[in-house]
Design an enzyme around this catalytic site. Structure first.
Site, PDB file in Angstrom:
ATOM      1  N   GLY A  10       0.791  -1.101   0.009  1.00  9.98           N
ATOM      2  CA  GLY A  10      -0.049   0.006   0.051  1.00  9.98           C
ATOM      3  C   GLY A  10       0.942   1.205   0.115  1.00  9.98           C
ATOM      4  N   PHE A  11       0.074   2.437   0.148  1.00 13.39           N
ATOM      5  CA  PHE A  11       0.685   3.774   0.139  1.00 13.39           C
ATOM      6  C   PHE A  11       1.853   3.717   1.263  1.00 13.39           C
ATOM      7  CE2 PHE A  11       0.213   8.016   2.224  1.00 13.39           C
ATOM      8  CZ  PHE A  11       1.227   8.572   1.903  1.00 13.39           C
ATOM      9  N   ASP A  31       0.447  -8.904   1.625  1.00  9.36           N
ATOM     10  CA  ASP A  31      -0.722  -8.005   1.030  1.00  9.36           C
ATOM     11  C   ASP A  31      -1.552  -8.613   0.145  1.00  9.36           C
ATOM     12  OD1 ASP A  31      -2.026  -5.719  -0.299  1.00  9.36           O
ATOM     13  OD2 ASP A  31      -0.664  -4.527   0.797  1.00  9.36           O
ATOM     14  N   PHE A  34      -5.825  -5.450  -2.065  1.00 10.42           N
ATOM     15  CA  PHE A  34      -7.156  -4.847  -2.122  1.00 10.42           C
ATOM     16  C   PHE A  34      -7.079  -3.440  -2.709  1.00 10.42           C
ATOM     17  CE2 PHE A  34     -10.775  -2.618   0.100  1.00 10.42           C
ATOM     18  CZ  PHE A  34     -11.560  -2.691  -0.918  1.00 10.42           C
ATOM     19  N   LEU A  71       0.078  -2.897   8.990  1.00 10.61           N
ATOM     20  CA  LEU A  71      -0.692  -1.821   8.259  1.00 10.61           C
ATOM     21  C   LEU A  71      -1.684  -2.508   7.368  1.00 10.61           C
ATOM     22  CD1 LEU A  71       2.291  -0.754   9.099  1.00 10.61           C
ATOM     23  CD2 LEU A  71       2.158   0.594   7.023  1.00 10.61           C
ATOM     24  N   LYS A  89     -13.343  -7.048   9.768  1.00  7.18           N
ATOM     25  CA  LYS A  89     -12.785  -8.309   9.911  1.00  7.18           C
ATOM     26  C   LYS A  89     -11.254  -8.127   9.799  1.00  7.18           C
ATOM     27  CE  LYS A  89     -15.763 -11.888   8.296  1.00  7.18           C
ATOM     28  NZ  LYS A  89     -16.433 -12.718   7.095  1.00  7.18           N
ATOM     29  N   TYR A 143     -14.557   1.100  10.091  1.00  6.47           N
ATOM     30  CA  TYR A 143     -13.061   1.481  10.293  1.00  6.47           C
ATOM     31  C   TYR A 143     -12.756   2.029  11.664  1.00  6.47           C
ATOM     32  CZ  TYR A 143      -8.763   3.817   8.699  1.00  6.47           C
ATOM     33  OH  TYR A 143      -7.346   4.213   8.739  1.00  6.47           O
TER      34      TYR A 143
HETATM   35  P1  NAD Z   1      -3.660   1.789   1.524  1.00 10.14           P
HETATM   36  O1  NAD Z   1      -4.919   1.585   1.176  1.00 10.14           O
HETATM   37  O2  NAD Z   1      -2.787   2.150   0.672  1.00 10.14           O
HETATM   38  O3  NAD Z   1      -2.797   0.610   2.282  1.00 10.14           O
HETATM   39  C1  NAD Z   1      -3.524  -0.418   2.828  1.00 10.14           C
HETATM   40  C2  NAD Z   1      -2.832  -1.853   2.379  1.00 10.14           C
HETATM   41  O4  NAD Z   1      -3.461  -3.060   3.082  1.00 10.14           O
HETATM   42  C3  NAD Z   1      -3.077  -1.987   0.859  1.00 10.14           C
HETATM   43  O5  NAD Z   1      -1.933  -2.308   0.345  1.00 10.14           O
HETATM   44  C4  NAD Z   1      -4.057  -2.994   1.002  1.00 10.14           C
HETATM   45  O6  NAD Z   1      -4.154  -3.888  -0.182  1.00 10.14           O
HETATM   46  C5  NAD Z   1      -3.894  -3.979   2.180  1.00 10.14           C
HETATM   47  N1  NAD Z   1      -4.882  -4.674   2.685  1.00 10.14           N
HETATM   48  C6  NAD Z   1      -5.978  -4.362   3.050  1.00 10.14           C
HETATM   49  N2  NAD Z   1      -6.801  -5.275   3.614  1.00 10.14           N
HETATM   50  C7  NAD Z   1      -5.920  -6.356   3.648  1.00 10.14           C
HETATM   51  C8  NAD Z   1      -6.002  -7.742   4.105  1.00 10.14           C
HETATM   52  N3  NAD Z   1      -7.190  -7.958   4.428  1.00 10.14           N
HETATM   53  N4  NAD Z   1      -5.068  -8.658   4.124  1.00 10.14           N
HETATM   54  C9  NAD Z   1      -4.084  -8.181   3.586  1.00 10.14           C
HETATM   55  N5  NAD Z   1      -3.674  -6.842   3.023  1.00 10.14           N
HETATM   56  C10 NAD Z   1      -4.634  -5.965   3.051  1.00 10.14           C
HETATM   57  O7  NAD Z   1      -3.717   2.957   2.924  1.00 10.14           O
HETATM   58  P2  NAD Z   1      -2.442   3.530   3.683  1.00 10.14           P
HETATM   59  O8  NAD Z   1      -2.604   5.072   3.783  1.00 10.14           O
HETATM   60  O9  NAD Z   1      -0.923   3.124   3.327  1.00 10.14           O
HETATM   61  O10 NAD Z   1      -2.746   2.907   5.305  1.00 10.14           O
HETATM   62  C11 NAD Z   1      -1.814   2.009   5.728  1.00 10.14           C
HETATM   63  C12 NAD Z   1      -2.325   1.729   7.200  1.00 10.14           C
HETATM   64  O11 NAD Z   1      -2.189   3.185   8.126  1.00 10.14           O
HETATM   65  C13 NAD Z   1      -3.780   1.307   7.357  1.00 10.14           C
HETATM   66  O12 NAD Z   1      -3.847   0.524   8.428  1.00 10.14           O
HETATM   67  C14 NAD Z   1      -4.435   2.649   7.777  1.00 10.14           C
HETATM   68  O13 NAD Z   1      -5.730   2.371   8.606  1.00 10.14           O
HETATM   69  C15 NAD Z   1      -3.404   3.391   8.485  1.00 10.14           C
HETATM   70  N6  NAD Z   1      -3.619   4.894   8.638  1.00 10.14           N
HETATM   71  C16 NAD Z   1      -3.201   5.558   7.358  1.00 10.14           C
HETATM   72  C17 NAD Z   1      -3.418   6.930   7.490  1.00 10.14           C
HETATM   73  C18 NAD Z   1      -3.165   7.852   6.321  1.00 10.14           C
HETATM   74  O14 NAD Z   1      -3.278   8.920   6.346  1.00 10.14           O
HETATM   75  N7  NAD Z   1      -2.454   7.497   5.315  1.00 10.14           N
HETATM   76  C19 NAD Z   1      -4.108   7.459   8.736  1.00 10.14           C
HETATM   77  C20 NAD Z   1      -4.290   6.695   9.811  1.00 10.14           C
HETATM   78  C21 NAD Z   1      -4.031   5.422   9.799  1.00 10.14           C
END
Ligand code: NAD
Ligand code: UDP
Length: 308
Positions: A10-11, A31, A34, A71, A89, A143
């Site tokens: 992810g990001f 990962d 999704f 993450l 979940k 969430y």
């Molecule tokens: P993102 O959506 O780019 O990354 C999330 C990653 O998790 C993706 O690669 C997705 O494919 C993977 N994923 C989702 N469900 C999954 C599953 N069931 N099994 C395996 N992989 C799964 O988002 P992000 O911004 O990179 O966020 C990463 C984490 O940081 C998340 O947990 C998010 O809640 C937390 N977060 C991010 C921010 C933000 O501002 N970027 C703020 C608060 C919390």
């Protein structure tokens, strides 16, 4: 060390994997793709210390590792609301699976929690001691409550099983490798401005957020994992606070072009204001975000320019 990163494609996860490899560690990224994508980690695949495993954290997994960063979870409202039961979940079962593994292999385990645990906050700015104002049955609850339950699990495994946890509450973070269809405000505004489309402000644009550049955040993650003074929860974010109107105007100024601002309905339970109190991070980690919004936006715009 050998380090497991869930959600590593992810990001944030891809930046974390990259940084851990730079520090000389071995990284296993799991990962389910999704919201993540292989292109985010393509440049890491030739590194012999990096492994990608396509796997869903809802199903159990076993790896001999020294540290785990959890993450995995969609983070953008349209994506986490797409399949809300799956979202909760992912937070709950993903955390149980990470914690069970951490207990078995005695790994330090990190939870990417969120400022959403404060809901629509009535205390401003938000310190870690604030318990929040969260709707338990709304569109954001899958969430928010998923992440709150994950925090509970982390602290119960810590108290009951002495699992070595670190819980960080991340405030809005942006930067390169956000998906152009991610749906969060920074990438939406930049992509809209670059395409010459109107910028969509939800509501009247007076709601506020505080935006942290990704490199600052990842630096905070590593410092937090390295120290033993606190297990958290710890706020990480940039205390600079902006209205969505200010963000739209700044984006238009930096991108140029002819886009206008239009208004769309405000989504339900959209928090009115958000700003981290980072006193604890300053004290314990000696951490402070270094990249101001304008500079971070310029770098993010440069990333998107080649892609949209
Ligand atoms: P993102 O959506 O780019 O990354 C999330 C990653 O998790 C993706 O690669 C997705 O494919 C993977 N994923 C989702 N469900 C999954 C599953 N069931 N099994 C395996 N992989 C799964 O988002 P992000 O911004 O990179 O966020 C990463 C984490 O940081 C998340 O947990 C998010 O809640 C937390 N977060 C991010 C921010 C933000 O501002 N970027 C703020 C608060 C919390
Ligand atoms: N927002 C907006 N236009 C968009 C996307 C989001 O005005 O195209 C608003 C949204 O309603 C919220 C703020 O920007 O008030 C931040 O939204 P985002 O989804 O990025 O993060 P979160 O609400 O989870 O903090």
């Amino acid at each position: 060390m050998r380090i497991l990163v869930t959600g590593g494609a992810g990001f944030l996860g891809s930046h974390l994997c990259e940084r851990l490899l730079k520090e000389g560690h071995e990284v296993i990224c799991i990962d389910n793709l999704f919201t993540g994508r292989k292109s985010n980690i393509e440049h890491l695949l030739s590194n012999t210390r990096f492994e990608f495993v396509r796997h869903d954290v809802i199903d159990s997994f076993k790896f001999e590792v020294d540290q785990i960063y959890n993450l995995a979870c969609p983070a953008s409202p349209p994506h986490y609301q797409y399949n809300p039961i799956k979202t909760i979940k992912t937070s709950v079962m993903g955390s149980i699976n990470c914690l069970g593994l951490a207990k078995r292999v005695k790994a330090r385990v990190f939870q990417a929690s969120t400022s959403e645990v404060y809901g629509d906050p009535q205390v401003h700015p938000q310190p870690e001691s604030y318990w929040g104002n969260v709707n338990p049955i709304g569109r954001r609850s899958c969430y928010d409550e998923g992440k709150r339950c994950a925090e509970t699990l982390f602290f119960d495994y810590h108290r009951e099983n002495r699992v070595d946890i670190r819980v960080v509450r991340i405030f809005n973070t942006y930067g390169p490798r956000m998906h152009e269809a991610d749906g969060r405000v920074v990438s939406n505004f930049i992509v809209q401005a670059l395409r010459g489309e109107d910028l969509t402000i939800y509501g009247d644009g007076t709601q506020t957020r505080s935006f942290c550049y990704v490199d600052d955040l990842i630096d905070g993650f590593l410092r937090f994992m390295a120290q033993t003074e606190t297990v958290g929860p710890l706020n990480l974010g940039n205390p600079g606070e902006f209205t969505m109107r200010q963000l739209a105007e700044l984006t238009l100024k930096l991108v140029g072009g002819k886009s206008k601002i239009v208004h769309k309905p405000l989504p339900a339970d959209d928090p009115r204001q958000r700003r981290p109190d980072i006193t604890l991070a300053r004290q314990i980690l000696k951490w402070e975000p270094a990249v101001p919004l304008e500079e971070g936006l310029k770098r993010t715009i440069a990333y998107f320019r080649g892609r949209v």
